[in-house]
Design a protein around this motif. Sequence first.
Motif, PDB file in Angstrom:
ATOM      1  N   TYR A   1      71.231 -32.550 -13.562  1.00  0.00           N
ATOM      2  CA  TYR A   1      70.898 -31.640 -14.659  1.00  0.00           C
ATOM      3  C   TYR A   1      71.121 -32.327 -16.014  1.00  0.00           C
ATOM      4  N   ALA A   2      72.132 -33.190 -16.084  1.00  0.00           N
ATOM      5  CA  ALA A   2      72.363 -33.942 -17.325  1.00  0.00           C
ATOM      6  C   ALA A   2      71.162 -34.831 -17.639  1.00  0.00           C
ATOM      7  N   LYS A   3      70.571 -35.412 -16.600  1.00  0.00           N
ATOM      8  CA  LYS A   3      69.353 -36.206 -16.819  1.00  0.00           C
ATOM      9  C   LYS A   3      68.238 -35.339 -17.409  1.00  0.00           C
ATOM     10  N   TRP A   4      68.111 -34.115 -16.887  1.00  0.00           N
ATOM     11  CA  TRP A   4      67.102 -33.189 -17.396  1.00  0.00           C
ATOM     12  C   TRP A   4      67.374 -32.837 -18.861  1.00  0.00           C
ATOM     13  N   GLN A   5      68.630 -32.571 -19.194  1.00  0.00           N
ATOM     14  CA  GLN A   5      68.960 -32.255 -20.584  1.00  0.00           C
ATOM     15  C   GLN A   5      68.611 -33.417 -21.514  1.00  0.00           C
ATOM     16  N   ARG A   6      68.930 -34.643 -21.067  1.00  0.00           N
ATOM     17  CA  ARG A   6      68.600 -35.805 -21.903  1.00  0.00           C
ATOM     18  C   ARG A   6      67.090 -35.968 -22.036  1.00  0.00           C
ATOM     19  N   LYS A   7      66.359 -35.635 -20.978  1.00  0.00           N
ATOM     20  CA  LYS A   7      64.902 -35.717 -21.024  1.00  0.00           C
ATOM     21  C   LYS A   7      64.335 -34.750 -22.053  1.00  0.00           C
ATOM     22  N   LEU A   8      64.996 -33.614 -22.237  1.00  0.00           N
ATOM     23  CA  LEU A   8      64.577 -32.633 -23.235  1.00  0.00           C
ATOM     24  C   LEU A   8      64.994 -33.024 -24.651  1.00  0.00           C
ATOM     25  N   GLY A   9      65.818 -34.076 -24.757  1.00  0.00           N
ATOM     26  CA  GLY A   9      66.248 -34.521 -26.085  1.00  0.00           C
ATOM     27  C   GLY A   9      67.664 -34.161 -26.453  1.00  0.00           C
ATOM     28  N   TYR A  10      68.400 -33.509 -25.540  1.00  0.00           N
ATOM     29  CA  TYR A  10      69.787 -33.169 -25.829  1.00  0.00           C
ATOM     30  C   TYR A  10      70.662 -34.423 -25.723  1.00  0.00           C
ATOM     31  N   THR A  11      71.729 -34.443 -26.487  1.00  0.00           N
ATOM     32  CA  THR A  11      72.670 -35.559 -26.472  1.00  0.00           C
ATOM     33  C   THR A  11      74.101 -35.029 -26.513  1.00  0.00           C
ATOM     34  N   GLY A  12      75.057 -35.933 -26.251  1.00  0.00           N
ATOM     35  CA  GLY A  12      76.471 -35.581 -26.364  1.00  0.00           C
ATOM     36  C   GLY A  12      76.851 -34.422 -25.456  1.00  0.00           C
ATOM     37  N   ALA A  13      77.655 -33.508 -26.003  1.00  0.00           N
ATOM     38  CA  ALA A  13      78.150 -32.376 -25.222  1.00  0.00           C
ATOM     39  C   ALA A  13      77.024 -31.453 -24.772  1.00  0.00           C
ATOM     40  N   ALA A  14      75.886 -31.489 -25.456  1.00  0.00           N
ATOM     41  CA  ALA A  14      74.751 -30.647 -25.073  1.00  0.00           C
ATOM     42  C   ALA A  14      74.030 -31.185 -23.845  1.00  0.00           C
ATOM     43  N   ALA A  15      74.410 -32.396 -23.421  1.00  0.00           N
ATOM     44  CA  ALA A  15      73.807 -32.997 -22.224  1.00  0.00           C
ATOM     45  C   ALA A  15      74.900 -33.306 -21.201  1.00  0.00           C
ATOM     46  N   ASP A  16      75.781 -32.328 -20.981  1.00  0.00           N
ATOM     47  CA  ASP A  16      76.930 -32.548 -20.089  1.00  0.00           C
ATOM     48  C   ASP A  16      76.648 -32.150 -18.646  1.00  0.00           C
ATOM     49  N   GLY A  17      75.425 -31.676 -18.382  1.00  0.00           N
ATOM     50  CA  GLY A  17      75.066 -31.324 -17.014  1.00  0.00           C
ATOM     51  C   GLY A  17      75.296 -29.878 -16.637  1.00  0.00           C
ATOM     52  N   TRP A  18      75.935 -29.103 -17.519  1.00  0.00           N
ATOM     53  CA  TRP A  18      76.123 -27.676 -17.246  1.00  0.00           C
ATOM     54  C   TRP A  18      74.928 -26.923 -17.823  1.00  0.00           C
ATOM     55  N   PRO A  19      74.163 -26.212 -16.987  1.00  0.00           N
ATOM     56  CA  PRO A  19      72.933 -25.575 -17.457  1.00  0.00           C
ATOM     57  C   PRO A  19      73.150 -24.597 -18.604  1.00  0.00           C
TER      58      PRO A  19
END
Length: 291
Positions: free
Chosen positions: A260-278
Motif C-alpha cells: 500500500y505504501a508503494k501505491w501511496q507513493r505512486k499517487l505522489g504521497y511522501t513521508g508520513a503520508a506514504a506509510d502504508g496505512w490506507p
Amino acid sequence: MANPLSADALVAALRSEGVTVVEHSGWRTHNRNSKGSWGPVNGVIIHHTVTSGTSNSVSICFNGYSALPGPLCHGVIAKDGTVHLVGNGRANHAGSGDGDVLRAVVAESTTLPAPNQNDTDGNVHFYGFECVNLGDGKDPWPDVQLEAMVRASAALCRAHGWSAHSVIGHKEWTNTKIDPRGFAMADFRDRVAARLGAGPTGPSTTKPAAYQPFPGTEWFHKNPKSAIVTAMGKRLVAVGCSAYASGPGPQWTEADRLSYAKWQRKLGYTGAAADGWPGAKSWAALRVPHI
C-alpha cells in the motif's frame, strides 16, 4: 469569448462540479497581469507537469523558476484528484501557439487544425491545468485524477457556456509540446461532453461500478482478517504495487502495508503520508471491488 471568472466564481464553479479544491496561500492575487493581457478567455488547456509528488508539483507551478516565473497554471490536479489553485489571472502556461487553433476553439469546431505556427499568445486566452504526471507515456493516470480533470474542465465550460470543444491539450495548441501524454484528447473531450450533459451535480451517464467503502485507517491497525484485505491486495498487484512474496490473502500483514505504501507513493504521497496505512483518498483511488 468571455471575461475571466473572479476567484470566488472559479472556486464556486469547481466545487459545484464536485471537485475537491485546495486554495494555495496567495493564489488569488498571484498572476502575470503586469506582463500582458488576461482575457477575453476562450478555453482550457490541459498539461502534464513532468514532475512527481503533489507538494513538489504545486510549489513549482506556484513559484516557477528563473527563466519562467510562476504561476505556471491556474490549478494543479494531483494524482488523488485534488485541484490545488495556484494562480488567478494571466499565467505562464500556454505560451505561443497557432492562431488557427484559437479560431477553431472560439468556433467550438469539432476538428482542430494541426498546429504549425506559433503566432498567438495563448496566455491571454486560456485557463491552464497542470496535471501531475511524468509525461513519459508510462506514468499512469489514476481514474480519480482523470475524473477531476474532466470535472474541472467541465466546470469552466459550464460557467462560460462553452462546449467540450473548448478544451484542448497543450500539444494541440503548439507543435513544440507533447503534453498531455498517456491518453487521447478526443476521448477526454467525450468525457467532458458527457459530464456537461449530466448537469453540475447530476448522475453520470454510465452506471458506476460498486467499490468497497473505506473501512477506516484504524480498522487496518487491528490486523484484520477479511476478504476486503484480499481484494485490496489483488488491486495493488494489478496496479503494479506488489511487495508480496506470496498471496495476497485475507490476513493483513506487513506485505500489505508495504504494497500500500508503494501505491501511496505512486499517487505522489511522501513521508508520513506514504506509510502504508490506507487513507480515504488513496483508498477511493484504488477502487477495491465491493465484497
